[in-house]
Design a protein around this motif. Sequence first.
Motif, PDB file in Angstrom:
ATOM      1  N   ALA A 116      75.169  43.026-125.431  1.00  0.00           N
ATOM      2  CA  ALA A 116      74.159  43.776-124.675  1.00  0.00           C
ATOM      3  C   ALA A 116      73.745  45.026-125.445  1.00  0.00           C
ATOM      4  O   ALA A 116      72.554  45.363-125.509  1.00  0.00           O
ATOM      5  CB  ALA A 116      74.696  44.139-123.299  1.00  0.00           C
ATOM      6  N   ASP A 120      81.968  39.098-126.918  1.00  0.00           N
ATOM      7  CA  ASP A 120      81.991  40.261-126.034  1.00  0.00           C
ATOM      8  C   ASP A 120      80.586  40.534-125.491  1.00  0.00           C
ATOM      9  O   ASP A 120      79.672  40.893-126.234  1.00  0.00           O
ATOM     10  CB  ASP A 120      82.518  41.461-126.827  1.00  0.00           C
ATOM     11  CG  ASP A 120      82.619  42.724-126.006  1.00  0.00           C
ATOM     12  OD1 ASP A 120      81.984  42.837-124.946  1.00  0.00           O
ATOM     13  OD2 ASP A 120      83.353  43.623-126.437  1.00  0.00           O
ATOM     14  N   THR A 121      80.429  40.382-124.179  1.00  0.00           N
ATOM     15  CA  THR A 121      79.129  40.540-123.536  1.00  0.00           C
ATOM     16  C   THR A 121      78.598  41.964-123.668  1.00  0.00           C
ATOM     17  O   THR A 121      77.405  42.159-123.900  1.00  0.00           O
ATOM     18  CB  THR A 121      79.223  40.145-122.051  1.00  0.00           C
ATOM     19  OG1 THR A 121      79.759  38.825-121.971  1.00  0.00           O
ATOM     20  CG2 THR A 121      77.875  40.165-121.382  1.00  0.00           C
ATOM     21  N   GLU A 122      79.458  42.965-123.521  1.00  0.00           N
ATOM     22  CA  GLU A 122      79.010  44.352-123.652  1.00  0.00           C
ATOM     23  C   GLU A 122      78.531  44.645-125.070  1.00  0.00           C
ATOM     24  O   GLU A 122      77.546  45.355-125.271  1.00  0.00           O
ATOM     25  CB  GLU A 122      80.132  45.318-123.270  1.00  0.00           C
ATOM     26  CG  GLU A 122      80.402  45.342-121.779  1.00  0.00           C
ATOM     27  CD  GLU A 122      81.484  46.340-121.410  1.00  0.00           C
ATOM     28  OE1 GLU A 122      81.664  47.339-122.145  1.00  0.00           O
ATOM     29  OE2 GLU A 122      82.147  46.118-120.387  1.00  0.00           O
ATOM     30  N   TYR A 123      79.233  44.115-126.060  1.00  0.00           N
ATOM     31  CA  TYR A 123      78.844  44.289-127.461  1.00  0.00           C
ATOM     32  C   TYR A 123      77.464  43.662-127.684  1.00  0.00           C
ATOM     33  O   TYR A 123      76.573  44.278-128.280  1.00  0.00           O
ATOM     34  CB  TYR A 123      79.896  43.641-128.355  1.00  0.00           C
ATOM     35  CG  TYR A 123      79.669  43.832-129.831  1.00  0.00           C
ATOM     36  CD1 TYR A 123      80.236  44.914-130.490  1.00  0.00           C
ATOM     37  CD2 TYR A 123      78.899  42.938-130.563  1.00  0.00           C
ATOM     38  CE1 TYR A 123      80.043  45.108-131.851  1.00  0.00           C
ATOM     39  CE2 TYR A 123      78.693  43.118-131.922  1.00  0.00           C
ATOM     40  CZ  TYR A 123      79.272  44.204-132.555  1.00  0.00           C
ATOM     41  OH  TYR A 123      79.056  44.381-133.906  1.00  0.00           O
ATOM     42  N   THR A 153      67.375  47.661-121.976  1.00  0.00           N
ATOM     43  CA  THR A 153      68.484  46.719-121.885  1.00  0.00           C
ATOM     44  C   THR A 153      67.907  45.324-121.734  1.00  0.00           C
ATOM     45  O   THR A 153      66.691  45.151-121.618  1.00  0.00           O
ATOM     46  CB  THR A 153      69.375  47.032-120.665  1.00  0.00           C
ATOM     47  OG1 THR A 153      68.612  46.790-119.471  1.00  0.00           O
ATOM     48  CG2 THR A 153      69.874  48.477-120.683  1.00  0.00           C
TER      49      THR A 153
END
Length: 160
Positions: free
Chosen positions: A26, A21-24, A65
């Motif tokens: 990030a 999961d890219t959001e996780y 970020t």
Amino acid sequence: MSTTAAAPPPDPHDESGRHLDTEYLAAFCSGVLMEAVWWEALPAPGDPDTTPGREWEAVEALSLTLESLPAEQGRQLLAAAARFVGAHPELAAFDLDPVDLGCAWWMAHRGTDGMPGLDFRTFKALSPELRDRMNDHGRRHPRRFGPVELDEATGKVRFT
């Protein structure tokens, strides 16, 4: 100087090829950066306080970020996060904040310079064996991140 935009980081996968999961990831990296700036940001030019790091309140005010880093360092950090998260798939069974996990990874990554009370030992929902394995994995990562330069005006950071 090149004017071409940096390529985006590759879609992360673990070593078995499973999509992560890219959001996780990030959010995990955001936690890493917050902890890095808190503990290891080099003093601002002209600051009489030569102690590395920034006050936590100042760190929380930043929006750190992957985009806060130079592109190559962002890719390296994302790859490190993907290797770590991919190596511990059992984390998916727990409702743990990825920012908190990133903070703990930074402390584990610092090894003996880290603060034991802020590494993975703080996650009591995890078994002691898993916490120890995660701390060991964080310490063994071959790429050293830090110290950190923080541009106060832009909020951009880079590992030196």
